[in-house]
Design an enzyme around this catalytic site. Structure first.
Site, PDB file in Angstrom:
ATOM      1  CG  HIS A 239      -0.393   0.188   2.521  1.00  0.00           C
ATOM      2  ND1 HIS A 239       0.013  -0.870   3.319  1.00  0.00           N
ATOM      3  CD2 HIS A 239      -0.135   1.296   3.244  1.00  0.00           C
ATOM      4  CE1 HIS A 239       0.471  -0.408   4.466  1.00  0.00           C
ATOM      5  NE2 HIS A 239       0.402   0.905   4.450  1.00  0.00           N
ATOM      6  CG  ASP A 271       0.204  -4.173   2.650  1.00  0.00           C
ATOM      7  OD1 ASP A 271       0.446  -3.497   1.638  1.00  0.00           O
ATOM      8  OD2 ASP A 271       0.104  -3.681   3.787  1.00  0.00           O
ATOM      9  CB  SER A 357       2.921   1.560   6.323  1.00  0.00           C
ATOM     10  OG  SER A 357       1.683   1.147   6.824  1.00  0.00           O
TER      11      SER A 357
END
Length: 413
Positions: A239, A271, A357
């Protein structure tokens, strides 16, 4: 409580945006003094983690750095013994560290139990085990898909209890969800619970530092490596590079561009993603612990459930915990909103926030994964330099799976 991926808007000077405190503007770029940052080699030339690794783990556990090293080395020794045992028999069916730090191995026969004991492991006879739970997970996922319920938050095996855990979104259950829950409760080995939070994803080239994603969000840098044709790339959360954006470092210097992602908002996804590192920049074989030290990367693995793991991220720094589950399917987003079903994730007790992230998870010097997301409950981990464990949890993309899919060899120190 929702769960979400962690990619907040980029607002320098506000919120959780924190440039590196230990290496100003560092981002896998030549000329950053890499030799000074890398850990000192042993007399034989083999890389070792800097003392800072054991310092922060010791603080987290309330023991001395020397005691932290003994504990972590013992975990890795048992994990190595497990891999040796698995090479000798196909009858070991999942493993985890228990509260006494024994590596417990699921078995279904006396012969398998004997093999486990021969390698210093603790056998346990179970009704299901990892393989059966994986099949059960596929069946339950298909049942959830057919139900039409948008309130299933995650599905995954829990090895210590030998059960499949189904977690629902918070809030009042719809008629479809009630019907699904009644079906699930009738299946042996399936547990159903409701989370208090929704989920969110975590977005920001030395791992753990800021990854400024154009046009205005940020993640944290993951693991550099090379493809089979010698191209320098960075493994990251998918992402973070959705839309294949340009990527800058903390100083605003262009360091790369997204070239592949398996993540799609609102779709069934995995992901994992890939960033191409600019030709003039260099991926380094260590991560920034965000506390004035670095950790050399010496390999990658999927450490057993219960293993100690730490994460370097731009927002929360260096946070530690343990691995709790593998192969989770997680629905990011709240009930009634856009749901992104993400499969193949691991879960840990490591605390993360928006901007983490893509950041590097590591067990000692062995790479484990990149931050994907966590609970969207307003929990503040704070910026940690001491490996603090704050009682939260997070999901990450195992680096082994991403490296295998993209054909990447991780850069080592």
């Amino acid at each position: 409580m929702t769960v979400s991926y962690l990619r907040p808007p980029h607002r320098p000077g506000q919120g959780s945006y924190r440039p590196s405190r230990s290496i100003a503007g560092a981002a896998l770029v030549l000329g950053l003094g890499a030799a000074a940052l890398a850990p000192m080699p042993t007399a034989t030339g083999a890389p070792v983690p800097t003392p800072g690794v054991y310092d922060v783990l010791g603080k987290s556990w309330g023991v001395s750095p020397a005691e932290a090293k003994v504990r972590l080395d013992a975990e890795h020794s048992k994990a190595d013994a497990l891999e040796t045992a698995k090479a000798g028999t196909a009858n070991l069916d999942g493993a985890f560290f228990d509260a006494s730090r024994r590596l417990v191995v699921n078995v279904h026969s006396a012969k398998a139990a004997e093999v486990a004991r021969e390698h210093g492991l603790t056998p346990r006879t179970v009704a299901r085990g990892e393989k059966a739970l994986a099949k059960l997970q596929a069946q339950v996922q298909a049942l959830a898909d057919r139900s039409g319920s948008a309130q299933v938050q995650s599905i995954g095996a829990d090895l210590p209890t030998d059960r499949l855990q189904v977690v629902l979104q918070p809030g009042k259950q719809s008629a479809k969800t009630v019907a699904l829950v009644n079906q699930l409760k009738a299946i042996p080995g399936v547990g159903v619970s409701t989370n208090s939070a929704t989920l969110a994803m975590t977005a920001d080239v030395i791992g753990g530092q800021i990854m400024d994603v154009v046009p205005g969000t940020w993640c944290s840098l993951g693991y550099p490596g090379t493809t089979s044709d010698g191209n320098n790339v960075l493994l990251t959360a998918g992402h973070c590079v959705e839309g294949l954006p340009d990527v800058l470092n903390a100083a605003g210097t262009h360091i790369g561009k997204g070239i592949a992602t398996r993540f799609q908002t609102g779709r069934r996804s995995v992901d994992m993603g890939l960033m191409d590192i600019d030709a003039e920049d260099v991926g380094r074989g260590y991560i920034d612990n965000r506390n004035g030290s670095t950790t050399t990367i010496t390999g990658s693995s999927k450490a057993p459930v219960g293993s100690t793991i730490c994460k370097a991220g731009n927002t929360t720094g260096w946070t530690c915990g343990t691995i709790t589950q593998y192969n989770l399917t997680v629905n990011y987003g709240g009930a009634g909103g856009s749901i992104t079903r993400t499969s193949g994730l691991a879960r840990s007790t490591v605390c993360t926030e928006g901007g983490d992230s893509g950041g590097a998870y590591i067990s000692g010097t062995i790479a484990q994964g990149m931050t994907s997301g966590g609970p969207n409950d307003g929990h503040d981990c704070g910026f940690n330099q001491g490996g603090n464990a704050t009682g939260s949890y997070s999901f990450y993309q195992p680096v082994v799976d991403a490296a295998n899919y993209y054909g990447v060899t991780l850069t080592r120190g």
